[in-house]
Design a protein around this motif. Structure first.
Motif, PDB file in Angstrom:
ATOM      1  N   SER A  66       0.853  -1.185   0.000  1.00 44.99           N
ATOM      2  CA  SER A  66       0.000   0.000   0.000  1.00 44.99           C
ATOM      3  C   SER A  66       0.886   1.231   0.000  1.00 44.99           C
ATOM      4  N   SER A  67       0.410   2.302  -0.624  1.00 46.40           N
ATOM      5  CA  SER A  67       1.238   3.499  -0.728  1.00 46.40           C
ATOM      6  C   SER A  67       0.385   4.756  -0.662  1.00 46.40           C
ATOM      7  N   HIS A 102       2.400   7.767  -5.793  1.00 49.31           N
ATOM      8  CA  HIS A 102       3.292   7.206  -6.795  1.00 49.31           C
ATOM      9  C   HIS A 102       4.638   7.918  -6.696  1.00 49.31           C
ATOM     10  N   GLU A 162      -3.413   3.984  -1.803  1.00 53.88           N
ATOM     11  CA  GLU A 162      -3.549   3.004  -2.874  1.00 53.88           C
ATOM     12  C   GLU A 162      -3.141   1.634  -2.356  1.00 53.88           C
ATOM     13  N   MET A 210      -0.549  -1.571  -4.667  1.00 56.39           N
ATOM     14  CA  MET A 210       0.372  -0.943  -5.608  1.00 56.39           C
ATOM     15  C   MET A 210       1.588  -1.841  -5.834  1.00 56.39           C
ATOM     16  N   ASN A 233       5.583   1.528  -9.815  1.00 53.04           N
ATOM     17  CA  ASN A 233       4.646   2.638  -9.980  1.00 53.04           C
ATOM     18  C   ASN A 233       3.311   2.200 -10.569  1.00 53.04           C
ATOM     19  N   GLU A 234       3.042   0.868 -10.631  1.00 56.03           N
ATOM     20  CA  GLU A 234       1.770   0.424 -11.174  1.00 56.03           C
ATOM     21  C   GLU A 234       0.624   0.820 -10.251  1.00 56.03           C
ATOM     22  N   ARG A 235      -0.517   1.055 -10.852  1.00 51.01           N
ATOM     23  CA  ARG A 235      -1.708   1.341 -10.068  1.00 51.01           C
ATOM     24  C   ARG A 235      -2.057   0.127  -9.212  1.00 51.01           C
ATOM     25  N   GLY A 236      -2.671   0.371  -8.075  1.00 52.46           N
ATOM     26  CA  GLY A 236      -3.063  -0.711  -7.197  1.00 52.46           C
ATOM     27  C   GLY A 236      -4.412  -1.305  -7.564  1.00 52.46           C
ATOM     28  N   ARG A 239      -8.416   2.202  -4.393  1.00 53.39           N
ATOM     29  CA  ARG A 239      -8.049   3.382  -3.608  1.00 53.39           C
ATOM     30  C   ARG A 239      -9.053   3.548  -2.485  1.00 53.39           C
TER      31      ARG A 239
END
Length: 581
Positions: A194-195, A198, A219, A222, A226-229, A232
């Motif tokens: 989780s982040s 980015h 997010e 993730m 840098n890929e989307r999780g 959100r």
């Protein structure tokens, strides 16, 4: 919110090469092939299997800092977030790992890495080399439905595969057994990250638009590139976030993401990994929450707990949780998963140093709380408790209300904690007043206030105020019995006691610029209104004053910003003066 786009080294090519050389500088047992971006350990154990891993740069300490005795024989680095080329990997296998009992490539499940390492494997096999490949994909951020034929992404749990299999290879195990163990570990491993944002890649344009997260968003799921999780979420505090992450990792009802069963009596290893931008302090807090939630909700008490920076996403402001279910390796004594995790090594990246014997016999919990009961001093002096409470309350309320601009001042010229520290202390004292803590004996009351300041008000201001209050207690105790409490004389006498522990004097740009004239005025018998005016004048005199003590000394220009501590004293004094009106 936005991730910083500022870096000390902005050329990504220079950055990667410099980081590779740093590994050699800090671990002299290693060598670096700069042309091929290979870090390798020139082993003198040709009968052992050579473990090789790698991938894009930006995940340090993975993979290069896990090269060394007892772990990887070599690691191949690409550019930031990009797979190394087939040529690099082939040169590593054929030229840098030396004679060995076979080569095991441990690859994370990303298309570029799988293709490049796979092609290099086939070329090596065609030349007669004994090479096996194990692909690790333990991410649960993307479930079965979305991952499809691609499968799960490789994440920080891959490091556990490196450590366990590297230790086994060091025992002289065969390539077949080492590869089989890598497969076994990977199949019993899950990870979720989780982040808060980015990351920014050095040398690229600043990221803008809907991909960025706002100040309340987190997010989940993730990746490390840098890929989307997977989703959100907004406004989650850490306990709720960890619960949600553990559900994705372990909940049997989630048929899309449940890859491991939480079996009764199963043993586990936990790794809490810093994605690069979380402070060690916050990582400690996160780790504690993860450990406690595992115990509360899943009755899991891990046999080993690793917390730190193992696989990053540059300066990613996030963390990941990896869980490894311990399975019998079938390899005999000393080659179980825990023993291999505990085995000695010489690498920069695998930092755990707690011995197996310590895990087996942890320290017992504190048997009983420490008795910190203080003996409260008393005197024959008598004051009006209601008047004392009313006067002090007015000063404390003024100080609490002043927190925003005191914090603003301290943010400009200090470390930003003066306002919050004073507010925290004032709130604690106000609670004491509101709950009937004031006694008719001023010595008893002031001593209790001093203890509250010790516990609730940290930093330099807290120490100074507490010392002063204790000195005031002594001054009141030493005063002759009288029908009136000698506040003025005792206040001035206590200032002398405070002066023994601080070099600060008026003119040094500290809280003393306001405190000293305030107390001197009281000592001369002047009323609170006059003394408060002196405090305000002293505080205002710090505008533009050159600092001689404290963190502000290191700032070239303070401009027209006054000393926050001095202003706090003035505000408090003016509040008390209003009570006298």
């Amino acid at each position: 919110m936005s991730m910083t786009s500022k870096h000390f080294i902005n050329n990504p090519t220079d950055l990667v090469l410099s980081a590779l050389k740093a590994v050699k500088y800090t671990n002299p047992s290693l060598s670096v092939d700069e042309a091929n971006k290979i870090v390798y350990y020139p082993s003198d154990s040709p009968n052992n299997v050579a473990l090789v891993s790698g991938g894009g740069a930006g995940h340090e300490p993975s993979f290069t800092s896990f090269v060394g005795e007892g772990m990887l024989r070599a690691a191949v680095s690409g550019t930031i977030f990009a797979s190394p080329s087939v040529r690099q990997i082939n040169n590593c296998i054929s030229r840098r790992v030396g004679a060995n009992a076979g080569v095991l490539l441990i690859v994370m499940n990303y298309t570029g890495d799988v293709l490049h390492f796979g092609l290099a494997t086939e070329k090596a096999r065609a030349s007669g080399r004994d090479v096996e490949v194990v692909v690790v994909g333990e991410d649960v951020g993307v479930g079965r439905a979305k991952s499809g034929k691609v499968g799960r992404r490789g994440m920080a749990g891959t490091v556990l595969v490196h450590k366990i299999c590297g230790a086994l290879a060091a025992t002289g195990a065969s390539l077949k057994d080492t590869a089989a163990l890598a497969e076994l570990v990977a199949k019993n491993l899950v990870t979720l990250g989780s982040s808060l944002e980015h990351v920014h890649i050095p040398g690229t344009a600043k990221m803008e638009g809907p991909a960025m997260l706002d100040a309340t968003e987190i997010e989940m799921g993730m990746g490390i590139h840098n890929e989307r999780g997977s989703m959100r979420v907004k406004g989650m505090e850490i306990g709720t976030l960890v619960q949600a992450m553990l559900r994705q990792l372990l909940d049997r009802r989630d048929k899309d993401r449940n890859y491991l069963d939480v079996r009764d009596g199963a043993e586990w290893v936990l790794m809490v990994n810093n994605l690069g931008g979380v402070s060690p302090l916050e990582m400690g807090g996160i780790t504690a929450v993860v450990v406690e939630k595992l115990a509360e909700e899943y009755s899991i008490n891990p046999e080993r707990i690793y917390s730190g920076t193992f696989m990053t996403s540059l300066n990613g402001l996030g963390f990941s949780i990896s869980l490894l279910r311990i399975i019998d390796t079938g390899l005999g004594k000393g080659k179980d998963m825990l023993s291999l995790l505990d085995a000695s090594h010489e690498t920069l990246g695998w930092t755990p140093s707690v011995r197996a014997s310590t895990w087996a016999s942890p320290a017992p919990p504190a048997s009983a709380p420490i008795d910190e009961t203080e003996k409260f001093p008393t005197s024959h002096l008598i004051m009006d408790p209601n008047l004392f409470k009313h006067t002090l309350t007015q000063g404390l309320r003024a100080l609490i209300a002043a927190e925003p601009f005191l914090t603003r001042y301290d943010t400009l010229v200090g470390d930003g904690d003066c306002g919050t520290g004073l507010k925290r202390g004032a709130q604690s004292l106000q609670h004491f007043l509101d709950t009937g803590g004031v006694r008719a004996d001023p010595v008893d009351t002031i001593f209790r206030l001093a203890l509250l300041v010790e516990d609730s008000m940290d930093g330099t201001s807290g120490a100074l105020v507490s010392i002063y209050l204790h000195a005031l207690v002594k001054a009141l105790r030493d005063s002759p019995d009288s029908s009136e409490v000698p506040w003025g004389r005792a206040a001035l006498q206590a200032l002398t006691g405070l002066g023994r522990y601080t070099a600060a004097r008026p003119g040094d740009r500290t809280m003393m610029d306001a405190l000293v004239p305030f107390l001197v005025a009281l000592g001369r018998g002047e009323d609170l209104k006059t003394a408060a005016k002196k405090a305000r004048e002293g505080a205002e005199s710090t505008r533009g004053m050159r600092p001689k003590l404290g963190r502000t000394v290191y700032i070239d220009r303070v401009g027209n910003v006054p000393d926050p501590g001095a202003i706090g004293v003035a505000v408090f004094a003016e509040g008390m003066a209003q009570a006298e009106a």
